[in-house]
Design a protein around this motif. Structure first.
Motif, short mmCIF file in Angstrom:
data_model
loop_
_atom_site.label_atom_id
_atom_site.label_comp_id
_atom_site.label_asym_id
_atom_site.label_seq_id
_atom_site.Cartn_x
_atom_site.Cartn_y
_atom_site.Cartn_z
N LEU A 94 3.91 3.08 5.26
CA LEU A 94 3.36 2.41 4.09
C LEU A 94 2.61 1.14 4.49
CD1 LEU A 94 3.04 2.03 1.06
CD2 LEU A 94 5.34 1.02 0.99
N GLY A 95 3.17 0.39 5.42
CA GLY A 95 2.48 -0.81 5.89
C GLY A 95 1.15 -0.50 6.53
N THR A 96 1.08 0.59 7.28
CA THR A 96 -0.18 0.99 7.90
C THR A 96 -1.23 1.32 6.85
OG1 THR A 96 0.99 1.86 9.84
CG2 THR A 96 -1.24 2.68 9.44
N VAL A 97 -0.83 2.05 5.81
CA VAL A 97 -1.78 2.40 4.74
C VAL A 97 -2.27 1.13 4.03
CG1 VAL A 97 -2.01 3.59 2.53
CG2 VAL A 97 -0.81 4.69 4.42
N LEU A 98 -1.35 0.20 3.74
CA LEU A 98 -1.74 -1.02 3.05
C LEU A 98 -2.68 -1.87 3.90
CD1 LEU A 98 1.72 -2.01 1.50
CD2 LEU A 98 -0.23 -1.05 0.29
N MET A 99 -2.43 -1.94 5.20
CA MET A 99 -3.30 -2.70 6.08
C MET A 99 -4.70 -2.09 6.12
SD MET A 99 -0.50 -3.42 9.09
CE MET A 99 -1.55 -4.32 10.21
N ARG A 100 -4.77 -0.76 6.13
CA ARG A 100 -6.07 -0.11 6.12
C ARG A 100 -6.77 -0.31 4.78
NH1 ARG A 100 -7.01 3.77 9.94
NH2 ARG A 100 -9.10 3.69 9.04
N MET A 101 -6.00 -0.39 3.70
CA MET A 101 -6.59 -0.64 2.39
C MET A 101 -7.30 -1.99 2.34
SD MET A 101 -3.61 0.83 -0.14
CE MET A 101 -4.23 -0.12 -1.52
N THR A 102 -6.72 -2.98 3.02
CA THR A 102 -7.32 -4.31 3.03
C THR A 102 -8.34 -4.48 4.14
OG1 THR A 102 -5.49 -5.15 4.39
CG2 THR A 102 -5.27 -5.35 2.00
N GLY A 103 -8.62 -3.41 4.88
CA GLY A 103 -9.63 -3.47 5.92
C GLY A 103 -9.16 -4.14 7.19
N ARG A 104 -7.85 -4.29 7.38
CA ARG A 104 -7.35 -4.92 8.60
C ARG A 104 -6.98 -3.87 9.62
NH1 ARG A 104 -8.27 -8.09 4.21
NH2 ARG A 104 -7.98 -10.29 4.71
N SER A 105 -7.07 -4.25 10.88
CA SER A 105 -6.64 -3.35 11.95
C SER A 105 -5.12 -3.27 11.95
CB SER A 105 -7.14 -3.85 13.31
OG SER A 105 -6.66 -5.16 13.56
N VAL A 106 -4.61 -2.10 12.30
CA VAL A 106 -3.17 -1.87 12.27
C VAL A 106 -2.53 -2.60 13.44
CG1 VAL A 106 -1.36 -0.15 12.35
CG2 VAL A 106 -3.49 0.34 11.13
#
Length: 782
Positions: A729-741
């Motif tokens: 879930l954290g990975t998906v949220l980080m990608r939603m905000t355009g941040r690198s995982v």
């Protein structure tokens, strides 16, 4: 109509069984009510948070001078205000110095009158601190006479530390003196700035991640006493009730427990609401009167909780065949199906993945925001998927175990027979840990956008003390600070502003005065002796002042015509001024203009000088920073002491982190309490079995270890599943905000370890109850 009548009759019979079934019945109902009540109380608190936050914002806006009604000239209705915030023992104390310029000057909210010179009004919490032994050092600093206690309308919370002090030396000398503002009203001009899409995402995630474990615990609480309930249902079948009737009766018992939970929840909320005013977390507090649940949301809770209790009970009985001679479930259970359990997390991912990479721009939800409902539904489905997958995984895991010590075999056999029941307490912990891991990853990913570098260098100076122009203590303050215990160095600098003969843009040139040691804080000097001068390039235009160039230092704006400060002073840049390169001072500022040693400083402009002192302290001296603050304020109440820091959080981000801390604390208390209640209920349900094993010679230590294994296995598996889900879930949220995982494994380990530590603490607290139920008199029955 007959169906409704049958439902009403059977539900009513279940309610009567819950309250009239003897000690066994009402004890079970009480356990269910307490479990549900704790969850309901937290839900009511969450529905009350918006009103509490709104009230805090309104009180803050009512007293702020930022964007308040300003006045250019003194008048009958003007008030001079200067911020005087203090720090004491790492506690932030908000404060302001006041001077009324007319009889109709606005009075800050919560006060009846403006404090006079030598007087101050304090908040109740600050008064309590000043009266305590802990506040001895603060009493020395804020030694004004207390004339009034600030009322609730002027405070954001009952625990806020706030003061207003009167000062007749306060004055506004010009537009450059930004430290002092002149207002004729506290009403703010303009609206409060809203949250950007990423902060909105953080708020949504915080609410979902904190409230979902509450819902899980409520659904677990309504299933307390399931095994004993099924035996009673078998007895009802024996006297002629059909399968549908016994299910409705079971639902009635759950309904009774949920109704008791609603009543207890309202009671818990009322008690917690009254106690809220006496608690302060991270210097944040709320007034009990501000915690008003939204009527609509409160009504929704009152309807959803009983309906959920009935639905959960009927769902739990879908695979149980209650026969007159027993429960089919007590034989070898049929394996759990996997396919539908995967639909929940896959559905959650299906809602979240399409928003990956959009960063909350205008294409999402049409207004520069993420679709909050889609995010909430996706996160909820993904986290609820843990509660569906955990029983299946636990069943598959324990089915492969065999052999081992007696305590291990007892635990494994118990889990093989009732894996679903054992997984229920672990569900809430797993959901909470998964949400916490995802939130931590999201906070870490966006931190760089909201935690900005200040440019300050605490290694060069721990504190920076400033004085507004026109203060007589400009020369005395550095000496008093330098004489304070724990001060390693106190470097003073003064500055005045002068107009050039032909300014290109109307700006003023700065004349910085100090010793060679002090000037090296703002410029790179190869050599320096008293009598030297230097010119700095403007950091923006790059054009330095020319030697011999004339500057005019204006008088103070509020000086009288006959005052010595009413005449402008002309001064020329020394002919021998050398060009040098500027450097950032400890506050991160790069200066321009001219640097001079004291012998070349302009004369007769002391009232126009701005003084600044950079202070370094010895960290081994107790309360050295507090002593410096006290010395500065005693030397001049108009001094401002700034603690230098490497970073600073933006207000919205900081508020969300604080809210998360409040919510996480409340959910942690709920999780621990609910786990303890669940553990005690399971021990009560197995009282006769444990007593029988002890009577046959089983060691108490063996039984204690078996109970520990029964808790540790589901919790351990749940934490592993939570870590995997939280990372996903954290990975998906980080990608939603355009941040690198980027995974912070230390935070993942900390969240998982916190869940394990909580379970360990609950297990230890339940040991006394376990030892009591293992006594031989537990075999006695009615």
């Amino acid at each position: 109509m007959n169906t409704l009548r049958a439902w009403a009759r059977d539900l009513g019979m279940g309610v009567r069984f819950a309250f009239g079934g003897g000690r066994e019945g009402w004890t079970r109902t009480l356990f269910t009510g307490v479990g549900v009540g704790l969850g309901v109380a937290l839900l009511l608190i969450s529905t009350a948070l918006p009103s509490a936050l709104t009230a805090r914002y309104e009180r803050s806006d009512a007293r702020t001078t930022v964007n308040a009604l300003r006045a250019e000239q003194p008048g009958h209705d003007t008030l001079l205000v200067m911020g005087a915030e203090q720090t004491y023992h790492d506690m932030s104390i908000d404060g302001a110095l006041l001077r009324a310029e007319g009889p109709d000057a606005p009075v800050p909210p919560g006060l009846e009158k403006i404090p006079g010179p030598g007087e101050m009004a304090v908040s109740p919490a600050l008064k309590e601190l000043l009266d305590s032994t802990e506040g001895a050092g603060l009493r020395e600093r804020l030694d004004w006479r207390i004339s009034e206690v600030i009322g609730d309308p002027g405070l954001m919370g009952p625990g806020e530390l706030l003061f207003y002090a009167g000062n007749d030396r306060l004055r506004k000398t010009g537009p450059e003196q930004y430290q002092v503002v002149r207002i004729n009203g506290f009403a703010p001009v303009g609206d409060r700035e809203g949250l950007d899409p990423v902060l909105t995402l953080l708020v949504v995630m915080t609410f979902v991640a904190l409230l979902l474990p509450v819902a899980v615990f409520i659904t677990s609480a309504v299933r307390f006493g399931g095994e004993r309930r099924d035996l009673r249902l078998a007895a009802l079948r024996l006297v002629g009730a059909d399968a549908r009737t016994v299910r409705r009766i079971a639902a009635g018992e759950a309904l009774a427990g949920s109704l008791v939970g609603l009543v207890l929840g309202v009671g818990f909320f009322a008690v917690g609401r009254e106690l809220a005013g006496s608690f302060t977390l991270r210097q944040r507090s709320v007034f009990p009167a501000d915690l008003n649940p939204s009527p609509g949301l409160a009504a929704l809770v009152a309807l959803v909780v009983p309906a959920a209790a009935v639905a959960v009970t009927l769902f739990a009985l879908r695979g149980v065949v209650v026969e007159p001679l027993g429960i089919v479930r007590t034989t070898a259970p049929r394996g759990r199906r996997m396919w539908w359990r995967l639909l929940l997390p896959l559905g959650g991912l299906g809602l979240l993945v399409p928003m990956m990479g959009r960063r909350g721009d205008g294409g999402v939800n049409g207004g520069g925001q993420f679709n909050q409902w889609q995010i909430s539904a996706g996160v909820a489905l993904l986290l609820v998927g843990i509660t569906a997958l955990l029983p299946w995984l636990l069943e598959r895991l324990v089915s492969r175990f065999s052999g081992g010590p007696v305590s291990w075999q007892l635990a494994v056999r118990r889990l093989q027979l009732t894996g679903g029941g054992a997984a229920r307490p672990a569900n809430g912990v797993a959901v909470a840990v998964a949400g916490a891991i995802a939130l931590q990853m999201l906070f870490a990913a966006v931190e760089s956008d909201y935690v900005a570098s200040t440019g300050q260098d605490p290694a060069r100076a721990a504190l920076a003390i400033t004085l507004p122009p026109g203060q007589e203590s400009t020369g005395a303050l550095p000496a008093k600070v330098a004489a304070t215990e724990g001060v390693v160095a106190a470097v003073p600098l003064t500055a005045v502003l002068g107009k050039q003969e032909n300014p290109d843009d109307g700006t003023r040139a700065e004349i910085t005065i100090g010793t060679c040691e002090a000037l090296r804080e703002v410029a790179v000097l190869n050599s320096c002796t008293d009598g030297d001068s230097f010119v700095l390039a403007d950091p923006y235009s790059g054009r330095p002042l020319r030697p011999g160039e004339k500057l005019t230092i204006d008088p103070l704006l509020d000086s009288s015509p006959d005052s010595e400060h009413s005449k402008a002073v002309e001064w020329s840049v020394p002919a021998g001024a050398l060009p040098v390169t500027g450097r950032e001072d400890p506050t991160g500022r790069i200066r321009s203009g001219v640097l001079v040693t004291p012998s070349l400083a302009p004369r007769g402009v002391g009232a126009a000088e701005n003084a600044q002192v950079f202070v370094q302290v010895d960290g081994s001296v107790p309360d050295a920073v507090d002593k410096v603050r006290t010395a500065a304020l005693k030397a001049d109440p108009l001094s401002r002491t700034l603690t230098l820091k490497y970073t600073r959080e933006k207000a919205g981000y900081s508020a969300i982190r604080t809210g998360l801390f409040f919510g996480a604390t409340a959910v942690l208390i709920l999780i621990g309490t609910s786990l303890l209640v669940s553990q005690l209920e399971q021990l009560r349900e197995r009282k006769r079995l444990l007593s029988a094993l002890v009577a046959f010679g089983t060691k108490r230590s063996t039984l204690s270890l078996s109970v520990l294994w029964q808790t540790a296995l589901p919790i351990g598996l749940g934490l592993v599943l939570a870590a995997v889900t939280g990372l996903g879930l954290g990975t998906v949220l980080m990608r939603m905000t355009g941040r690198s995982v980027r995974i912070d494994w230390a935070s993942v380990a900390a969240m998982t370890g916190a869940g394990a530590a909580l379970v360990g603490a609950v297990t230890l607290l339940s040991l006394p109850a376990l030892l009591r139920v293992m006594r031989p008199d537990g075999l006695r029955t009615e």
